[in-house]
Design an enzyme around this catalytic site. Structure first.
Site, short mmCIF file in Angstrom:
data_model
loop_
_atom_site.label_atom_id
_atom_site.label_comp_id
_atom_site.label_asym_id
_atom_site.label_seq_id
_atom_site.Cartn_x
_atom_site.Cartn_y
_atom_site.Cartn_z
CG ASP A 141 4.83 2.74 7.48
OD1 ASP A 141 3.98 3.13 6.67
OD2 ASP A 141 4.56 2.00 8.45
CG HIS A 142 4.04 -0.35 4.42
ND1 HIS A 142 4.09 -1.67 4.77
CD2 HIS A 142 3.50 0.30 5.49
CE1 HIS A 142 3.61 -1.83 6.00
NE2 HIS A 142 3.23 -0.65 6.45
CG HIS A 152 -4.17 -0.24 6.67
ND1 HIS A 152 -4.19 0.29 7.95
CD2 HIS A 152 -3.00 0.15 6.12
CE1 HIS A 152 -3.07 0.95 8.16
NE2 HIS A 152 -2.32 0.88 7.07
CG ASP A 176 0.14 -1.92 7.73
OD1 ASP A 176 1.05 -2.72 8.06
OD2 ASP A 176 0.29 -0.69 7.75
CG HIS A 189 -0.40 -0.03 2.53
ND1 HIS A 189 0.32 -1.10 3.01
CD2 HIS A 189 -0.44 0.88 3.54
CE1 HIS A 189 0.70 -0.86 4.26
NE2 HIS A 189 0.26 0.33 4.60
CG HIS A 226 3.79 -2.38 11.11
ND1 HIS A 226 4.60 -1.27 11.26
CD2 HIS A 226 2.94 -2.08 10.09
CE1 HIS A 226 4.25 -0.35 10.38
NE2 HIS A 226 3.25 -0.82 9.65
CG HIS A 285 -0.10 4.16 4.70
ND1 HIS A 285 -0.82 3.43 5.61
CD2 HIS A 285 -0.97 5.08 4.19
CE1 HIS A 285 -2.07 3.87 5.64
NE2 HIS A 285 -2.17 4.88 4.79
#
Length: 282
Positions: A58-59, A110, A134, A54, A172, A56
């Site tokens: 941090d990904h 998410h 996530d 996805h 995570h 975001h």
């Protein structure tokens, strides 16, 4: 198929999946490209594509630099917001990297464009692997930020149809807090108690808790257990999507009530997991 588990940032994981015959490799959720390329070089593999779950930060934040360092690299995902995306994937689409098959599973909730990736090899004794970002984590799942509880329930139900031996590689390291909440939901669940004891030992040893398996998740993950009577009783709901929505609200209260947890310290080097080499959970 070999999976390198690479801890990055505070509690994220990115992954390198290696086809051991052709030495072709695919990365999942690149957040720190230089770390990834160090491991690519050490393993002596050819990186051909990036699978992003996805958009975001941090990904996906490492995609632009990785694309600059490796011109022509395929960056794949289901959301146009993913950095440096070269091709948008569709639900049910299948890819091939050497002997490795990839089935793309759209799992919104998410985010609206969240994609999970199911990988397997034909005629191979190793179990398949799910890279769930996530959408699903060990003993939990990501916040429902861009979708409804009904959408998230359908996404989790989709993942639940995969073989129980499937190894789950999530985005995570939230296992301890997830299991502490699971214990609140089902205080008499022996599987939760055993898994929590195991996870505490992993935390003390500074070792990742991934992968789990889908079969294990069905025993202790409350977000996959919305049809179970103890979970329904805890939420006071009966309709699965309503049970899931109530779990989200209770999880938020649980986190607000607890003291902030320090992120688990991360090893400097990637930790290698063959798909059959995970330590026993009990």
């Amino acid at each position: 198929m070999k999976v390198k588990v690479i801890p990055v940032l505070e509690d994220n994981y990115m992954y390198l999946v290696i086809e051991e015959i052709t030495r072709e490799a695919v990365a999942v959720d690149v957040a720190v490209p230089k770390r990834l390329l160090e491991i690519v070089g050490r393993e002596g593999v050819s990186l051909t594509a990036v699978l992003t779950t996805h958009h975001h930060w941090d990904h996906a934040r490492g995609n632009p630099e990785l694309a600059r360092l490796r011109p022509g690299l395929a960056v794949l995902g289901a959301d146009e917001r993913i950095f440096s995306l070269t091709r948008r994937l569709a639900h049910g689409e299948e890819l091939r990297f050497g002997a490795i098959h990839v089935r793309c599973l759209l799992t919104p909730g998410h985010t609206s464009g969240h994609m999970s990736y199911f990988l397997w090899e034909d005629d191979c004794p190793d179990p398949p692997a799910l890279f769930s970002g996530d959408a699903l984590s060990v003993a939990g799942c990501g916040l429902c930020l861009e979708g409804s509880a009904q959408q998230m329930y359908q996404s989790l139900a989709e993942l639940g149809t995969l073989p129980p031996e499937t190894k789950v590689f999530c985005g995570h390291e939230h296992t301890l807090s997830n299991l502490e909440f699971a214990q609140k939901v089902e205080p008499y669940n022996d599987h939760v108690r055993a898994k929590l004891s195991w996870a505490k030992k992993r935390d003390e040893d500074d070792v990742p808790t991934v992968p789990s398996t889908l079969g294990e998740e069905r025993l202790y993950n409350p977000f996959l257990r919305v049809a179970e009577e103890p979970v329904r009783k805890f939420t006071g709901k009966a309709v699965p999507a309503e049970v899931l929505e109530a779990l989200y609200k209770e999880r938020a209260r649980f986190e607000q009530a607890g003291e902030p947890r320090q992120p688990q310290a991360r090893a400097l080097l990637a930790l290698q997991w063959g798909l059959l080499s995970a330590a026993p959970h009990e």
